[in-house]
Design a protein around this motif. Sequence first.
Motif, PDB file in Angstrom:
ATOM      1  N   ALA A 167       0.854  -1.184   0.000  1.00  0.00           N
ATOM      2  CA  ALA A 167       0.000   0.000   0.000  1.00  0.00           C
ATOM      3  C   ALA A 167       0.891   1.235   0.000  1.00  0.00           C
ATOM      4  O   ALA A 167       2.120   1.126   0.017  1.00  0.00           O
ATOM      5  CB  ALA A 167      -0.926  -0.006   1.214  1.00  0.00           C
ATOM      6  N   THR A 168       0.266   2.414  -0.011  1.00  0.00           N
ATOM      7  CA  THR A 168       1.021   3.667  -0.053  1.00  0.00           C
ATOM      8  C   THR A 168       0.374   4.706   0.848  1.00  0.00           C
ATOM      9  O   THR A 168      -0.851   4.868   0.842  1.00  0.00           O
ATOM     10  CB  THR A 168       1.085   4.231  -1.489  1.00  0.00           C
ATOM     11  OG1 THR A 168       1.683   3.259  -2.348  1.00  0.00           O
ATOM     12  CG2 THR A 168       1.922   5.510  -1.536  1.00  0.00           C
ATOM     13  N   VAL A 169       1.208   5.393   1.626  1.00  0.00           N
ATOM     14  CA  VAL A 169       0.790   6.572   2.378  1.00  0.00           C
ATOM     15  C   VAL A 169       1.251   7.793   1.587  1.00  0.00           C
ATOM     16  O   VAL A 169       2.419   7.892   1.212  1.00  0.00           O
ATOM     17  CB  VAL A 169       1.417   6.604   3.786  1.00  0.00           C
ATOM     18  CG1 VAL A 169       1.092   7.931   4.483  1.00  0.00           C
ATOM     19  CG2 VAL A 169       0.925   5.426   4.616  1.00  0.00           C
ATOM     20  N   VAL A 170       0.351   8.719   1.310  1.00  0.00           N
ATOM     21  CA  VAL A 170       0.676   9.923   0.547  1.00  0.00           C
ATOM     22  C   VAL A 170       0.410  11.147   1.422  1.00  0.00           C
ATOM     23  O   VAL A 170      -0.717  11.343   1.905  1.00  0.00           O
ATOM     24  CB  VAL A 170      -0.159  10.018  -0.743  1.00  0.00           C
ATOM     25  CG1 VAL A 170       0.197  11.289  -1.510  1.00  0.00           C
ATOM     26  CG2 VAL A 170       0.075   8.794  -1.621  1.00  0.00           C
ATOM     27  N   ALA A 171       1.447  11.948   1.631  1.00  0.00           N
ATOM     28  CA  ALA A 171       1.294  13.196   2.383  1.00  0.00           C
ATOM     29  C   ALA A 171       0.760  14.278   1.454  1.00  0.00           C
ATOM     30  O   ALA A 171       1.328  14.536   0.397  1.00  0.00           O
ATOM     31  CB  ALA A 171       2.639  13.621   2.968  1.00  0.00           C
ATOM     32  N   VAL A 172      -0.354  14.907   1.854  1.00  0.00           N
ATOM     33  CA  VAL A 172      -0.961  15.962   1.033  1.00  0.00           C
ATOM     34  C   VAL A 172      -0.839  17.322   1.696  1.00  0.00           C
ATOM     35  O   VAL A 172      -1.253  18.333   1.139  1.00  0.00           O
ATOM     36  CB  VAL A 172      -2.436  15.641   0.742  1.00  0.00           C
ATOM     37  CG1 VAL A 172      -2.553  14.388  -0.107  1.00  0.00           C
ATOM     38  CG2 VAL A 172      -3.226  15.479   2.039  1.00  0.00           C
ATOM     39  N   GLY A 173      -0.261  17.364   2.889  1.00  0.00           N
ATOM     40  CA  GLY A 173      -0.036  18.606   3.614  1.00  0.00           C
ATOM     41  C   GLY A 173       0.673  18.277   4.905  1.00  0.00           C
ATOM     42  O   GLY A 173       0.823  17.101   5.260  1.00  0.00           O
ATOM     43  N   PRO A 174       1.148  19.270   5.644  1.00  0.00           N
ATOM     44  CA  PRO A 174       1.805  19.009   6.922  1.00  0.00           C
ATOM     45  C   PRO A 174       0.863  18.274   7.882  1.00  0.00           C
ATOM     46  O   PRO A 174      -0.200  18.773   8.236  1.00  0.00           O
ATOM     47  CB  PRO A 174       2.140  20.408   7.438  1.00  0.00           C
ATOM     48  CG  PRO A 174       2.164  21.271   6.217  1.00  0.00           C
ATOM     49  CD  PRO A 174       1.121  20.705   5.312  1.00  0.00           C
ATOM     50  N   GLY A 175       1.244  17.056   8.264  1.00  0.00           N
ATOM     51  CA  GLY A 175       0.397  16.277   9.158  1.00  0.00           C
ATOM     52  C   GLY A 175      -0.916  15.839   8.550  1.00  0.00           C
ATOM     53  O   GLY A 175      -1.873  15.548   9.275  1.00  0.00           O
ATOM     54  N   GLN A 176      -0.981  15.742   7.219  1.00  0.00           N
ATOM     55  CA  GLN A 176      -2.198  15.343   6.523  1.00  0.00           C
ATOM     56  C   GLN A 176      -1.858  14.216   5.550  1.00  0.00           C
ATOM     57  O   GLN A 176      -1.074  14.415   4.614  1.00  0.00           O
ATOM     58  CB  GLN A 176      -2.804  16.533   5.771  1.00  0.00           C
ATOM     59  CG  GLN A 176      -3.164  17.699   6.679  1.00  0.00           C
ATOM     60  CD  GLN A 176      -3.633  18.912   5.899  1.00  0.00           C
ATOM     61  OE1 GLN A 176      -3.532  18.951   4.677  1.00  0.00           O
ATOM     62  NE2 GLN A 176      -4.152  19.911   6.599  1.00  0.00           N
ATOM     63  N   PHE A 177      -2.473  13.039   5.762  1.00  0.00           N
ATOM     64  CA  PHE A 177      -2.063  11.854   5.021  1.00  0.00           C
ATOM     65  C   PHE A 177      -3.272  11.064   4.522  1.00  0.00           C
ATOM     66  O   PHE A 177      -4.294  10.969   5.202  1.00  0.00           O
ATOM     67  CB  PHE A 177      -1.194  10.948   5.907  1.00  0.00           C
ATOM     68  CG  PHE A 177      -0.015  11.647   6.494  1.00  0.00           C
ATOM     69  CD1 PHE A 177       1.156  11.800   5.782  1.00  0.00           C
ATOM     70  CD2 PHE A 177      -0.086  12.187   7.780  1.00  0.00           C
ATOM     71  CE1 PHE A 177       2.240  12.467   6.326  1.00  0.00           C
ATOM     72  CE2 PHE A 177       0.995  12.850   8.337  1.00  0.00           C
ATOM     73  CZ  PHE A 177       2.165  12.990   7.599  1.00  0.00           C
ATOM     74  N   LEU A 178      -3.112  10.518   3.321  1.00  0.00           N
ATOM     75  CA  LEU A 178      -4.103   9.629   2.726  1.00  0.00           C
ATOM     76  C   LEU A 178      -3.459   8.270   2.489  1.00  0.00           C
ATOM     77  O   LEU A 178      -2.260   8.164   2.228  1.00  0.00           O
ATOM     78  CB  LEU A 178      -4.611  10.189   1.397  1.00  0.00           C
ATOM     79  CG  LEU A 178      -5.304  11.551   1.432  1.00  0.00           C
ATOM     80  CD1 LEU A 178      -5.658  11.993   0.022  1.00  0.00           C
ATOM     81  CD2 LEU A 178      -6.546  11.499   2.302  1.00  0.00           C
ATOM     82  N   GLY A 179      -4.284   7.212   2.555  1.00  0.00           N
ATOM     83  CA  GLY A 179      -3.796   5.865   2.301  1.00  0.00           C
ATOM     84  C   GLY A 179      -4.442   5.277   1.048  1.00  0.00           C
ATOM     85  O   GLY A 179      -5.634   5.505   0.795  1.00  0.00           O
ATOM     86  N   TYR A 180      -3.648   4.545   0.298  1.00  0.00           N
ATOM     87  CA  TYR A 180      -4.141   3.893  -0.916  1.00  0.00           C
ATOM     88  C   TYR A 180      -3.782   2.413  -0.875  1.00  0.00           C
ATOM     89  O   TYR A 180      -2.650   2.053  -0.527  1.00  0.00           O
ATOM     90  CB  TYR A 180      -3.520   4.521  -2.166  1.00  0.00           C
ATOM     91  CG  TYR A 180      -3.944   5.949  -2.432  1.00  0.00           C
ATOM     92  CD1 TYR A 180      -4.976   6.236  -3.319  1.00  0.00           C
ATOM     93  CD2 TYR A 180      -3.302   7.011  -1.800  1.00  0.00           C
ATOM     94  CE1 TYR A 180      -5.358   7.550  -3.570  1.00  0.00           C
ATOM     95  CE2 TYR A 180      -3.679   8.325  -2.038  1.00  0.00           C
ATOM     96  CZ  TYR A 180      -4.709   8.583  -2.923  1.00  0.00           C
ATOM     97  OH  TYR A 180      -5.081   9.890  -3.166  1.00  0.00           O
ATOM     98  N   VAL A 181      -4.754   1.572  -1.246  1.00  0.00           N
ATOM     99  CA  VAL A 181      -4.522   0.133  -1.339  1.00  0.00           C
ATOM    100  C   VAL A 181      -4.916  -0.327  -2.741  1.00  0.00           C
ATOM    101  O   VAL A 181      -5.848   0.219  -3.342  1.00  0.00           O
ATOM    102  CB  VAL A 181      -5.315  -0.650  -0.272  1.00  0.00           C
ATOM    103  CG1 VAL A 181      -4.820  -0.301   1.120  1.00  0.00           C
ATOM    104  CG2 VAL A 181      -6.803  -0.388  -0.389  1.00  0.00           C
TER     105      VAL A 181
END
Length: 224
Positions: A167-181
């Motif tokens: 899977a992947t964790v993507v940072a979209v801002g400081p302390g803001q994260f989305l996960g993709y599977v």
Amino acid sequence: MARPGGSADGEVLFRGSGAVRRLQTGGYLGFVPYSEAPLGYGLEVAWVASAVVEATTVPWVFLEDLGPAIQWDDPKGSAAFVQAYSSERGAPQPIGTCRHALQVSCPLTDVKLGDRLQVCSGQSEEDAKRIAQTSCAPLRYEALSRSWSPWALYGAPSEQPHRAPSATVVAVGPGQFLGYVPSSLQVVGFHEDWPRLAEALLERTDGTTVWLAGPAEFYAPKAE
């Protein structure tokens, strides 16, 4: 995408797949993940694809720059293919022995792959249906991942040399994260604690590592 051999049990997963690329001088080169050196060279695309599958233990292979007409030798008639296309242009010419073909919708317009998939199986109608039902999400995941530029791994690397992060964790801002599977079209998130998100992704995918992507400075701990 191509599956040189017969059907594999379970849902379709492309993570960790190698690739086959046509050379301008003739013949084909096979590549595997996390290796700078090509796997091998051959004059028959199906043979090179089978060698890549054997090296990665992933049933599927990416077909790159092969052109519209691919001569695929499939004496057993068990190979399968997934082709993305735009409904405005119509379905592409099937690859190989396409005894059973299905066209299904798939949201790939934003990654410039179209809005539909054509699935072909030389094996059975049931095989084609299973691929059509489970191939959209992993294909979208792979397409999105090309823009993420991951820079680190989280977890415990597998002893299997070509096992891909699950899977992947993507940072979209400081302390803001989305996960993709790969198995879902839905984003996992929104999270402020990236290690907790990463652990959740590992548990959900039964994986050993996940990619970390996005600006590295966004992963820095918050100042007290």
